[in-house]
Write an enzyme that holds these catalytic residues in place. Structure first.
Site, PDB file in Angstrom:
ATOM      1  N   THR A 117      15.521  30.051  32.968  1.00 26.53           N
ATOM      2  CA  THR A 117      15.738  30.248  31.531  1.00 26.53           C
ATOM      3  C   THR A 117      14.824  31.311  30.949  1.00 26.53           C
ATOM      4  OG1 THR A 117      15.462  29.149  29.390  1.00 26.53           O
ATOM      5  CG2 THR A 117      14.099  28.345  31.157  1.00 26.53           C
ATOM      6  N   TYR A 141       9.979  22.582  28.170  1.00 23.36           N
ATOM      7  CA  TYR A 141      11.200  22.939  28.890  1.00 23.36           C
ATOM      8  C   TYR A 141      10.969  24.191  29.739  1.00 23.36           C
ATOM      9  CZ  TYR A 141      15.732  25.081  29.669  1.00 23.36           C
ATOM     10  OH  TYR A 141      16.800  25.708  30.240  1.00 23.36           O
TER      11      TYR A 141
END
Ligand code: UFG
Length: 326
Positions: A117, A141
């Site tokens: 990501t 995250y």
């Protein structure tokens, strides 16, 4: 040669499963259905309902189906939740992937594609963010995804494992002709939430901050069409099998759109107003995330040809006309 797609019943994974099958690749989908949807898995793919952390089962599935490559989409993805309740992100994204790799290494699977990501970069120093920018995640995250990337680097140095980490910017859009789209529960992403607000399927959209240091005060993101992401996976897998794939690549469109621009596009294409209210910033959000995807272009020949805001929102709107989306 069979591809094992972990999380293949989820949003990005389901598009990749179809893209692989289109190219004649045998596919085994592993999904625990904690957030995936069984009906998105086509009959041509073999389906196994299992937890990726079950290493013994993963090794057995790989041996039974002569798997030579695994693509992992399974994991927790909500930035806000990762700040409020980080243990689930660490347990699933790091613990689950560590266990998965135990199974893959035991079965001697030589190729691995990992869904990473843009959140690994945190607040970028340079925009568009180059592939070799410093990684400094600002939320758990992103930290969990970076931890797995570091683990994969060490494993690839030590074991017969070639991998690539594909750092998605904002996956968006849909493949309405195939009944594939974005369906999370709860839905936290901007485009489906804006569409659902416009269609009266939820209350007003909450816009997280209008005081960001951006041209219109709302956050800027790089929305990339999910079918373009699927193409990149197919290309990356081919490059891994040729033995010439970089270990990390950005996947973005190089164009930034603000939250207000996304809302404007939804209103324009749907002909409806997006009811909204402006609220406080969401913890963990950076102001701007836009990719330079030079490595994917050079190494893979990847072109995000569908990643205009009009195409992305248009496809997402068409998907929301599908009752499955409700
Ligand atoms: N936003 C709103 N209201 C909402 C939802 C989002 O204002 O209801 C805003 C967010 O604050 C952000 C932008 O819209 O500024 C995009 O938010 P998303 O939740 O759609 O996406 P994120 O940028 O937070 O995260 C997504 C993926 C991550 C990935 C990241 C990389 O979910 O996995 O893109 O850019 F890391």
């Amino acid at each position: 040669m069979t591809a094992l797609v972990i999380g293949g019943a989820g949003y990005v994974g389901s598009h990749v499963v179809h893209a692989l099958l289109d190219r004649g690749e045998p596919v085994v989908v592993v999904d625990d259905l904690s957030s995936g949807h069984r009906e998105t898995v086509p009959a041509a793919a073999h389906f196994v309902q299992a937890d990726m952390a079950d290493s013994v089962r993963m090794a057995r599935v790989c041996a039974e189906h002569a798997v030579d490559a695994a693509l992992c989409f399974a994991g927790k993805i909500e930035v806000g939740e990762s700040v409020k309740d980080p243990r689930r992100h660490w347990r699933t994204n790091v613990g689950g992937t560590v266990a998965l790799l135990e199974g893959l290494l035991d079965a001697r699977v030589p190729h691995f594609v990992f869904s990473s990501t843009a959140a690994v970069y945190g607040t970028p120093e340079v925009v568009p963010i180059p592939d070799d920018a410093t990684e400094r995640p600002t939320n758990p995250y992103g930290a969990t995804k970076l931890a797995v990337e570091r683990m994969l680097g060490a494993y690839a140095d030590a074991y017969p494992l070639a991998y690539t980490a594909l750092r998605y910017f904002n996956a968006a859009g849909a493949d309405p002709a195939r009944g594939l789209g974005e369906r999370h529960d709860p839905e936290t992403h901007l485009i489906p939430n804006a569409i659902r607000a416009a269609l009266g399927l939820r209350g007003p959209l909450e816009v997280f901050g209008d005081d960001w240091p951006t041209p219109d005060g709302t956050c800027v993101r790089d929305y990339v069409h999910v079918s373009d992401l699927a193409d990149a996976h197919v290309l990356a897998l081919a490059a891994l099998r040729r033995g010439e794939c970089p270990r990390a690549m950005n996947l973005g469109s190089t164009a930034g759109s603000s939250v207000n621009e996304v809302i404007g596009t939804v209103e324009h294409l749907s002909g409806k107003v997006v009811p909204r209210r402006y609220v406080a910033r969401r913890p963990g959000d950076p102001a701007v995330l836009v990719a330079a995807s030079a490595r994917a272009t050079t190494a893979l020949g990847w072109q995000p040809s569908r990643s205009t805001l009009d195409r992305i929102v248009g496809d997402a709107l068409a998907w929301h006309a599908n009752p499955l989306a409700r």
